[in-house]
Write a protein that holds these residues in place. Sequence first.
Motif, PDB file in Angstrom:
ATOM      1  N   ASN A   1     -26.357  77.899  19.481  1.00 39.26           N
ATOM      2  CA  ASN A   1     -26.401  76.661  19.457  1.00 39.26           C
ATOM      3  C   ASN A   1     -25.394  75.579  19.080  1.00 39.26           C
ATOM      4  N   LYS A   2     -24.194  76.459  19.210  1.00 38.71           N
ATOM      5  CA  LYS A   2     -23.047  75.557  18.852  1.00 38.71           C
ATOM      6  C   LYS A   2     -22.812  75.241  17.266  1.00 38.71           C
ATOM      7  N   ILE A   3     -23.416  75.919  16.607  1.00 40.50           N
ATOM      8  CA  ILE A   3     -23.358  75.995  14.993  1.00 40.50           C
ATOM      9  C   ILE A   3     -22.161  76.687  14.596  1.00 40.50           C
ATOM     10  N   TYR A   4     -21.813  77.762  15.115  1.00 43.76           N
ATOM     11  CA  TYR A   4     -20.714  78.505  14.897  1.00 43.76           C
ATOM     12  C   TYR A   4     -20.184  78.874  16.089  1.00 43.76           C
ATOM     13  N   ASP A   5     -18.871  79.427  16.046  1.00 44.10           N
ATOM     14  CA  ASP A   5     -17.893  79.732  17.240  1.00 44.10           C
ATOM     15  C   ASP A   5     -17.740  80.980  17.431  1.00 44.10           C
ATOM     16  N   VAL A   6     -17.394  81.747  16.396  1.00 44.08           N
ATOM     17  CA  VAL A   6     -17.134  83.101  16.483  1.00 44.08           C
ATOM     18  C   VAL A   6     -17.782  83.980  15.367  1.00 44.08           C
ATOM     19  N   LEU A   7     -18.666  85.054  15.925  1.00 43.70           N
ATOM     20  CA  LEU A   7     -19.096  85.901  14.875  1.00 43.70           C
ATOM     21  C   LEU A   7     -18.172  86.902  14.529  1.00 43.70           C
ATOM     22  N   ALA A   8     -17.729  87.091  13.283  1.00 46.01           N
ATOM     23  CA  ALA A   8     -16.576  87.928  13.086  1.00 46.01           C
ATOM     24  C   ALA A   8     -16.551  88.432  11.516  1.00 46.01           C
ATOM     25  N   GLN A   9     -16.074  89.634  11.218  1.00 43.41           N
ATOM     26  CA  GLN A   9     -15.972  90.226   9.754  1.00 43.41           C
ATOM     27  C   GLN A   9     -14.605  89.255   9.232  1.00 43.41           C
ATOM     28  N   GLU A  10     -14.578  89.442   8.117  1.00 42.63           N
ATOM     29  CA  GLU A  10     -13.209  88.411   7.439  1.00 42.63           C
ATOM     30  C   GLU A  10     -12.145  89.060   7.733  1.00 42.63           C
ATOM     31  N   ASN A  11     -12.077  90.340   7.914  1.00 46.70           N
ATOM     32  CA  ASN A  11     -10.857  91.016   8.373  1.00 46.70           C
ATOM     33  C   ASN A  11     -10.070  90.548   9.432  1.00 46.70           C
ATOM     34  N   ASP A  12     -11.292  90.451  10.448  1.00 50.03           N
ATOM     35  CA  ASP A  12     -10.967  90.103  11.895  1.00 50.03           C
ATOM     36  C   ASP A  12     -10.555  88.597  11.897  1.00 50.03           C
ATOM     37  N   TYR A  13     -11.015  87.602  10.824  1.00 55.89           N
ATOM     38  CA  TYR A  13     -10.578  86.238  10.618  1.00 55.89           C
ATOM     39  C   TYR A  13      -9.267  86.415  10.255  1.00 55.89           C
ATOM     40  N   GLN A  14      -8.779  87.101   9.129  1.00 54.89           N
ATOM     41  CA  GLN A  14      -7.427  87.510   8.507  1.00 54.89           C
ATOM     42  C   GLN A  14      -6.237  87.551   9.876  1.00 54.89           C
ATOM     43  N   LYS A  15      -6.756  88.652  10.570  1.00 52.79           N
ATOM     44  CA  LYS A  15      -5.890  89.100  11.663  1.00 52.79           C
ATOM     45  C   LYS A  15      -5.666  87.808  12.732  1.00 52.79           C
ATOM     46  N   MET A  16      -6.677  87.071  12.842  1.00 47.12           N
ATOM     47  CA  MET A  16      -6.608  85.780  13.619  1.00 47.12           C
ATOM     48  C   MET A  16      -5.488  84.939  13.176  1.00 47.12           C
TER      49      MET A  16
END
Length: 589
Positions: free
Chosen positions: A252-267
């Motif tokens: 429903n467009k509340i979030y864009d990506v479901l990910a763990q925090e280390n994946d966010y850091q890699k990004m």
Amino acid sequence: MKNFFGRVFSTIVGNILTLSVFIFFIVVLVFVSILSTPSKSVNNNSVLELSFNNIVMESEMDQSVSLFDLSKQSKVYLLDIINSIENAKTDDNIKGISLKLDGISCGATQAEDLRHALEDFKKSGKFIYSYSNTGSQLSYYISSVADKIYQNPLGGTLLQGLSSNVMFYKNAGDKYGVDFQVIRHGQFKSAVEPFMRTSMSDANRLQLSELLNDLWGNMSASITKSRKINDQNFRLITDSLYAFIPELGKENKIYDVLAQENDYQKMLFKKLDLSNDKNKSDFEILEEHTINIDDYNQTLKPDTNKEKIAVLYASGTIVEGDGFDGIQSKTYVDAIREISSKDNIKALVLRINSPGGSANASEEILYELQELKKKMPIIVSFGDVAASGGYYIAQASDKIYAQPNTITGSIGVFGMIPNGKKLFNNLGFDFDEVSTNANSDQLKSLTTPLSNTAKNTIYKSIVLTYNKFVNHVSQNRKLTFEQVDKIGEGRVWSGKRAKEIGLVDDFGNLNNAIAAAAKMAKIEKYSTVSYPKRKDSFEEFLNKFQGGSVEASLQKELGTDGMKIYKEIKMINEQKGVQLRLPYDIQIN
């Protein structure tokens, strides 16, 4: 006897030596801390991280000094944060902002200020990304400005709209024998309803409903615009609690990506175009190119212009006294007089975040401000709450700024004297007395019912104070007495409606108010100076040490909900004399 005096003398000497060693130990710790604090710098290709583990404060007046809580508090205040975001916009070393706002604790207008600063930052073309494990409604409101929102797959946010819960005491009073003797003026002055009723009056329900719908309407409009969600779908999302389930939130467009925090850091590592190093992990390299808001603020050069604009922070309940807990009248009178004595101070910005309190203390502060206004312009900036006494002290202003989510108004007056005679009788206590005059026992005892003369006297005092309140507003806002009376009667308004009915002049934050003050004072180069000036932190600590900090200890024992009840009961005892006080505490979650 000789041995006795010897023991007393040795005890005194021992205590002095112990205190001396304690003071020496504290001084050494402070000195070592200063020496060990490294200078801050920003590496190339860095990200500015906004994460908050403490309450977002506006000035040192919000700092707490407690014997029971010696945790480190940030010295970076709301204005510093906003200025840091503004500076990062043109800082070539800063490539973007990372938001981690799960722990943020701030008010609705503070959140609005932060969100506006981030929206302005986006004009630079730099990125803003957000990561959340378990966020709050207010943290999501700020984070919704991000280019992309990353969400922990097992977390979620409780997007659900706003509600307000009011506690009522009448049944408890009837049960235990406490008669809350209340006199008020204004049908919307619902501050005393909890002591007179067991549920909301229609007038109170009306003003609360309109207020919450105004606040939520402003917040939801910003979220839907940023997330490109239509109003109907967003209402379905909040009513169905979809954001609490990450998969449904993403659908429903509340979030864009479901990910763990280390994946966010890699990004972020890739987004900053960082290079691998065989001697360091990617996470270590990213950490070297991540600077938090406290450290980044230290890299900014402070303003040193000789001409000053004073910012007087008035936060908390207005009471009579001399101290730093809330808005104590003598402390603020002294601060205003000090501002008046400084030739290099060209204007004052009064920053108000107060639900009001003592009518007498409010009048003392307003009088000093009116005297100061003869010398320099005064611009007022409202924070989350500037109601009742908080609105009263704004009436020496040349201009009033508020936010749409500000809670203001509440132009009304009340008085209350509890009579606990029946409670004491039930506990086995009886009272008898003698007096010299017909009302010698009135308006001071907690075991005496009010006589008709006492009731009439209090009512006359309340009407007198109300009329004075309305006259102050009428003169300052250039409205007739009848116009103010119509929008008064204790009614609470959102900032949005307050602007429509003339209680405030314009929407804007503290920076806008400071800029307006500079323009009115006809100065271009200036720096700000904050008031009141607190005592040295160690001196305050010793004061706390001597008297103890009961509330800090109770906070640890009772927790948040228990402390809220304690403060409600404490407020009953504090309501001495005629009160200009906001009727309830609205939590924005």
